[in-house]
Each structure stands twice: as structure tokens, then as C-alpha cells.
Write a protein that holds these residues in place. Structure first.
Motif, PDB file in Angstrom:
ATOM      1  N   GLN A  19      44.883  27.078  36.433  1.00  0.00           N
ATOM      2  CA  GLN A  19      43.963  28.055  36.943  1.00  0.00           C
ATOM      3  C   GLN A  19      43.366  27.791  38.189  1.00  0.00           C
ATOM      4  OE1 GLN A  19      40.767  28.408  33.785  1.00  0.00           O
ATOM      5  NE2 GLN A  19      40.098  26.533  34.136  1.00  0.00           N
ATOM      6  N   THR A  21      42.258  30.072  42.057  1.00  0.00           N
ATOM      7  CA  THR A  21      42.109  31.625  43.124  1.00  0.00           C
ATOM      8  C   THR A  21      43.358  31.717  43.922  1.00  0.00           C
ATOM      9  OG1 THR A  21      39.712  31.291  42.995  1.00  0.00           O
ATOM     10  CG2 THR A  21      40.529  32.661  44.477  1.00  0.00           C
ATOM     11  N   VAL A  23      45.110  33.847  46.872  1.00  0.00           N
ATOM     12  CA  VAL A  23      44.800  34.917  47.932  1.00  0.00           C
ATOM     13  C   VAL A  23      46.421  35.360  48.570  1.00  0.00           C
ATOM     14  CG1 VAL A  23      43.742  34.874  50.153  1.00  0.00           C
ATOM     15  CG2 VAL A  23      42.746  33.354  48.521  1.00  0.00           C
ATOM     16  N   SER A  32      42.438  38.657  46.887  1.00  0.00           N
ATOM     17  CA  SER A  32      42.403  37.619  45.979  1.00  0.00           C
ATOM     18  C   SER A  32      42.050  37.801  44.729  1.00  0.00           C
ATOM     19  CB  SER A  32      41.195  36.647  46.659  1.00  0.00           C
ATOM     20  OG  SER A  32      39.744  37.197  46.398  1.00  0.00           O
ATOM     21  N   SER A  33      42.574  36.840  43.675  1.00  0.00           N
ATOM     22  CA  SER A  33      42.665  36.838  42.303  1.00  0.00           C
ATOM     23  C   SER A  33      42.414  35.736  41.721  1.00  0.00           C
ATOM     24  CB  SER A  33      43.849  37.654  41.705  1.00  0.00           C
ATOM     25  OG  SER A  33      44.420  38.769  42.562  1.00  0.00           O
ATOM     26  N   ARG A  34      41.451  35.938  40.523  1.00  0.00           N
ATOM     27  CA  ARG A  34      41.548  34.571  39.566  1.00  0.00           C
ATOM     28  C   ARG A  34      42.547  34.636  38.642  1.00  0.00           C
ATOM     29  NH1 ARG A  34      39.124  30.189  40.504  1.00  0.00           N
ATOM     30  NH2 ARG A  34      38.569  29.900  38.115  1.00  0.00           N
ATOM     31  N   LEU A  51      39.764  40.207  42.347  1.00  0.00           N
ATOM     32  CA  LEU A  51      38.372  40.075  42.864  1.00  0.00           C
ATOM     33  C   LEU A  51      37.896  41.008  43.968  1.00  0.00           C
ATOM     34  CD1 LEU A  51      38.532  36.041  42.888  1.00  0.00           C
ATOM     35  CD2 LEU A  51      37.466  37.595  41.268  1.00  0.00           C
ATOM     36  N   SER A 160      43.507  28.847  47.005  1.00  0.00           N
ATOM     37  CA  SER A 160      42.314  28.392  47.750  1.00  0.00           C
ATOM     38  C   SER A 160      41.539  27.439  46.932  1.00  0.00           C
ATOM     39  CB  SER A 160      41.233  29.479  48.196  1.00  0.00           C
ATOM     40  OG  SER A 160      40.810  30.244  46.988  1.00  0.00           O
TER      41      SER A 160
END
Length: 303
Positions: A19, A21, A23, A32-34, A51, A160
């Protein structure tokens, strides 16, 4: 050594839980996404939360995908994935070595982890070069750059921050998929088919590309269309083991004005053209424009 790294990358994408982040950068566009990806035996659980921009959350359990738009209280449901859709990092197949020269570069450090860099240089002008960063301990992809003919980065996707070996949190995926009270649920189920069954034939496509699958599906904004109300298109996806190209075929709508065009965002080019006054063809993929034109030329409507 290069082949061994490709195999490690391929295996890690299937077997590792993680898991972090993610980008994505393409020109002036940055998003960007989690993400969370959990493997438990032969079960795969995945969640992606945007995000930036419009709130969007995607949850996947094996081949069942729910996409939620919380502010609009709409959820789309899609089961089965005959096109092998990839989320995030590119999907790697060992056969890509037939059309890319693969060689290790220097070691690097990325997202707090030691990484091995790889260069995938195309053997022709039909595809773009890619530069990959793989985690030294696990082989998981940490970053992928698509490079233009001049060596400049066209687009990039990178972690990231990242936790590899994260404890599987199945309920963080299954819970939201079950709690849809108050949501308008739209079924986007595509129908598997073949180009031949739909009355089409494809001649010689660019070297190395193979058909992944074909479906008939609704197009347009699923949030604006009710079940069965969306116009339909035939979609066929091709891959050379790394790059992917989608071909969309729609019946022309006389009430809708369209113009032939070629557009680009990052490494993704889109070619739109009419065909025989009855059809509208869209070809898109992370390949040079000349490659899209070859796909369009190979497509023909059978009598």
C-alpha cells in the motif's frame, strides 16, 4: 540478468501485498492516488482512492470491480475482465523481449527503498522506450517512465511512499463494496465477443501486437446514463507484452458532429477517423502516432 528481473517484476505484481501513494505525471497533468493491493492465497483485493479532482474510489475483489463517486452517490459495478485491464503500473510479459532490448542500468533509491533500474529500448519505431525501477528485495515496480524518441520523459507513474508486505486488509475493500445504501448502482457489464462475430476483420497489425480480447460495452459518462441507456461500442485491446492499444468501433450518429483528429496526453495518443460513412473509429494507446495509423489501416468491415 535482464530476463530474471522481468520475471521478478511479473511475479511480484501477482503475489506481493503493498500500500502507498501512486503519482502519475503527464506533461502539466499531475494526479495522485492512495492504493492498497492485498494477496491472500489465490484471492486479490485492491482499492484505489483518487486524491485529486473529483472524488472517486475503486474497489476490486478478483474480477469484481466497484467504482464509487461519493459526492454524486453513484456506484458502477463491473464483473469479469476479458481485456486484462491494468491499474497503476504497466503489466509485464516476458515476450516483450522480442521487440525491446532489455538491459540493467545503475542502482538507485526510490520511495525509501533500494531499486534496480532497467532500460527497455524498442527494436523499431513502432513503440516507445520505457525505464523501470524495481525494488531490489521483492522485484515490485516502484516507477515506470515512458520515453520519447529524444529520450525525454513523456509520462511517469511512481510511488512517493510505499509499504511492501502490508498486512492484508480485506475488509477495507469488501466493506465499501457491500455498503451501497443510498447509492444509485449502475451495471457496466461488458459483453465478451470477437471482432469476427461483430462483422470485422483485422489484417496485419504492427509486429509483436496480439489481441488480448474484445467486448461490447457502453460508452460515455456512466453517471449520466441509466442501465442500458448508454450508446454501445465494440472495443478490442492489443498488447506487445508492454504497450497496449485499444480500438473502439461505433456506429456513426448523424445528430452528432465529429471531426477527425489526433491528440496526445503524455505518452497516450488518440486517433479518431470515420470509416465508410457508417462507422466511427477511435484508436488509442501509449505508442507513437504512426503505430495507431497501422492499426486503423488493418481494420476492415466484412461484407
Amino acid at each position: 540478468e535482464a530476463r530474471a528481473w522481468l520475471e521478478r517484476i511479473r511475479q511480484a505484481s501477482r503475489e506481493r501485498s503493498y500500500q502507498g501513494t501512486l503519482v502519475f505525471t503527464a506533461g502539466d497533468v499531475v494526479s495522485s492516488s492512495r492504493v492498497g493491493h492485498f494477496c491472500v492465497g489465490d484471492q486479490v483485493y485492491e482499492r484505489i482512492e483518487a486524491l485529486d479532482g473529483r472524488q472517486q474510489q475503486l474497489y476490486r475483489h478478483n474480477d469484481l470491480v466497484h467504482t464509487l463517486w461519493p459526492t454524486r452517490r453513484v456506484a458502477t459495478v463491473e464483473k469479469g475482465d476479458p481485456l486484462g485491464t491494468e491499474l497503476g503500473m504497466p503489466r509485464i510479459e516476458l515476450r516483450l523481449q522480442n521487440h525491446y532490448e532489455v538491459r540493467p542500468l545503475a542502482a538507485d533509491r526510490l520511495a525509501g527503498r533500494e531499486a534496480q533500474m532497467l532500460m527497455l529500448k524498442p527494436r523499431d519505431a513502432l513503440r516507445f522506450a520505457q525505464r523501470l525501477w524495481a525494488d531490489k528485495d521483492t522485484g515490485l515496480l516502484l516507477r515506470a517512465d515512458v520515453l520519447g524518441a529524444d529520450g525525454k520523459v513523456l509520462e511517469s507513474v511512481t510511488f512517493s511512499d510505499l509499504e511492501i508486505g502490508a498486512k492484508p486488509m480485506r475488509e477495507s475493500v469488501l466493506g465499501p463494496m457491500k455498503r451501497l445504501d443510498g447509492y444509485r448502482v449502475v451495471n457496466l457489464q461488458p459483453t465478451p465477443t470477437t471482432l469476427e462475430a461483430e462483422g470485422w476483420s483485422v489484417g496485419a497489425v504492427p509486429a509483436g501486437f496480439r489481441l488480448v480480447g474484445s467486448v461490447r460495452r457502453g460508452i460515455g459518462d456512466p453517471l449520466e446514463n441509466g442501465p442500458g441507456a448508454a450508446p454501445q461500442a465494440l472495443q478490442a485491446v492489443f498488447s506487445d507484452g508492454l504497450a497496449r492499444v485499444s480500438v473502439f468501433i461505433e456506429a456513426r450518429d448523424a445528430a452528432r458532429t465529429r471531426h477527425a483528429l489526433m491528440t496526445q496526453m503524455g505518452a497516450t495518443h488518440t486517433l479518431m477517423r470515420p470509416l465508410k460513412e457508417r462507422w466511427w473509429i477511435t484508436v488509442m494507446g501509449d505508442v507513437p502516432p504512426a503505430t495507431l495509423k497501422l492499426f486503423l489501416a488493418a481494420l476492415d468491415r466484412r461484407p
